[in-house]
Design an enzyme around this catalytic site. Structure first.
Site, short mmCIF file in Angstrom:
data_model
loop_
_atom_site.label_atom_id
_atom_site.label_comp_id
_atom_site.label_asym_id
_atom_site.label_seq_id
_atom_site.Cartn_x
_atom_site.Cartn_y
_atom_site.Cartn_z
N ARG A 1 5.18 -10.21 9.14
CA ARG A 1 5.84 -9.15 8.37
C ARG A 1 6.29 -8.04 9.32
O ARG A 1 5.45 -7.40 9.94
CB ARG A 1 4.83 -8.63 7.33
CG ARG A 1 5.36 -7.58 6.37
CD ARG A 1 4.26 -7.18 5.39
NE ARG A 1 4.71 -6.15 4.45
CZ ARG A 1 4.68 -4.86 4.71
NH1 ARG A 1 4.20 -4.41 5.85
NH2 ARG A 1 5.12 -4.00 3.81
N LYS B 1 2.22 -0.51 13.28
CA LYS B 1 0.96 0.04 12.78
C LYS B 1 0.23 0.87 13.83
O LYS B 1 0.49 0.78 15.02
CB LYS B 1 0.06 -1.09 12.27
CG LYS B 1 0.53 -1.59 10.90
CD LYS B 1 -0.41 -2.60 10.29
CE LYS B 1 0.14 -3.04 8.92
NZ LYS B 1 -0.68 -4.10 8.32
C1 8Y4 Z 1 3.61 2.18 10.37
C2 8Y4 Z 1 4.24 1.14 9.77
C3 8Y4 Z 1 2.33 2.50 9.98
C4 8Y4 Z 1 3.61 0.41 8.79
C5 8Y4 Z 1 1.71 1.80 8.96
C6 8Y4 Z 1 2.36 0.76 8.37
C7 8Y4 Z 1 0.53 -5.63 5.29
C8 8Y4 Z 1 1.03 -5.91 4.01
C9 8Y4 Z 1 1.38 -3.84 4.49
C10 8Y4 Z 1 -0.13 -6.67 6.01
C11 8Y4 Z 1 0.32 -8.09 4.13
C12 8Y4 Z 1 2.03 -1.01 6.74
C13 8Y4 Z 1 2.16 -4.61 2.22
C14 8Y4 Z 1 1.11 -1.32 5.63
N1 8Y4 Z 1 0.78 -4.33 5.58
N2 8Y4 Z 1 0.93 -7.13 3.44
N3 8Y4 Z 1 1.56 -4.77 3.53
N4 8Y4 Z 1 -0.20 -7.88 5.38
N5 8Y4 Z 1 0.17 -9.30 3.60
N6 8Y4 Z 1 1.68 0.12 7.36
O1 8Y4 Z 1 -0.61 -6.50 7.12
O2 8Y4 Z 1 2.98 -1.69 7.01
S1 8Y4 Z 1 1.87 -2.18 4.27
#
Ligand code: 8Y4
Length: 262
Positions: A243, A209
């Protein structure tokens, strides 16, 4: 928890899991098997992009994306599947296909979602998000980030209990990156023991993230080591579900922690 992104615009997998507007089941199965070999205990399947600025999709689009995947993977693999959705129709259909958990970034606030989750009898992840993906990163502000997020989650626990979902089915998630600045994210991370203390399992998503990008000044492709570091620190503070994209690296770090704690 290994991430299996089946959104056509996911930048982490470069669209490898998609062909002609539909999920490519062979490629998804192959990726799922590799996450299992690396040591995943659970896979999270999501069809709606929650990237900052992402628009929403219809229930039928989401069902078309997610259901064939849940169906194919439950038939072929021996691993619990979590379905990342806010949509009542998807919750109901996923439960019928054998999903093991609902992961809702909107904590069952969509109309009908709490009733669908109650009916499914599945465990549910309640995640905090301020705003919606379209606007959540536009100057997010809180009175007190930690207390505000804790209060939100305890309100959602009460709403779930009133709807017939037992506390024993709930998992709490502070929602890193969802309507939060780097400072907000760091305050929440330091306060993880406060989220763990009430006794419900806590889940976190930190993998790749922007908060890690901000700390390291690195693009998304170079955030895995920072992600493993944060996963380890979260586990040390009592977080139950992490996750991640890089399952193998995270599992190695967690094995080291387990050996030390033994
Ligand atoms: C790079 C990689 C930049 C990933 C942004 C991202 C969470 C989640 C997501 C979380 C729960 C993401 C579906 C966002 N994040 N579910 N989901 N908790 N419970 N962004 O933190 O990975 S998606």
């Amino acid at each position: 928890m290994g991430i299996l992104n089946i959104t056509p615009d996911s930048f982490s997998d470069g669209g490898q899991l998609y062909r002609d507007g539909l999920p490519n089941l062979d490629n998804i199965l192959f990726l799922a098997e590799s996450l299992i070999k690396e040591g995943a205990d659970l896979l999270d399947i999501g069809g709606e992009s929650t990237r900052p600025g992402a628009g929403s999709i219809t229930a039928s689009e989401e069902i078309e994306r997610v259901l064939p995947v849940v169906s194919a993977l439950t038939a072929r693999l021996n691993i619990p599947l979590s379905v990342d959705t806010s949509c009542p129709e998807v919750i109901e259909a996923a439960a019928a296909e054998g999903a093991a958990m609902i992961n809702d970034v909107r904590a069952l606030r969509r109309p009908g979602a709490i009733e669908a989750a109650a009916k499914s009898q599945l465990p549910v992840v309640l995640m905090h998000m301020l705003g919606e993906p379209q606007n959540m990163q536009q100057a997010p502000a809180y009175n007190d980030i930690v207390n505000d997020v804790l209060a939100f989650l305890s309100d959602r626990i009460i709403a779930c209990e009133l709807a017939g979902i037992s506390r024993s089915k709930l998992v709490l998630d502070p929602g890193f990156g969802f309507g939060k600045t780097l400072d907000h994210n760091l305050s929440l991370f330091r306060a993880l023991p406060k989220f763990v203390a009430p006794g419900l399992p806590v889940m976190v998503g930190l993998s790749r993230k922007r908060m890690i990008g901000d700390m390291l000044n690195k693009p998304v492709a170079e955030r895995d080591t920072g992600s493993v570091a944060m996963a380890l620190l979260a586990a040390q503070q009592g977080v139950s579900i992490i996750r991640v994209h890089n399952v193998g690296g995270t599992v190695d770090a967690l094995k080291v922690l387990t050996a030390i704690n033994r």
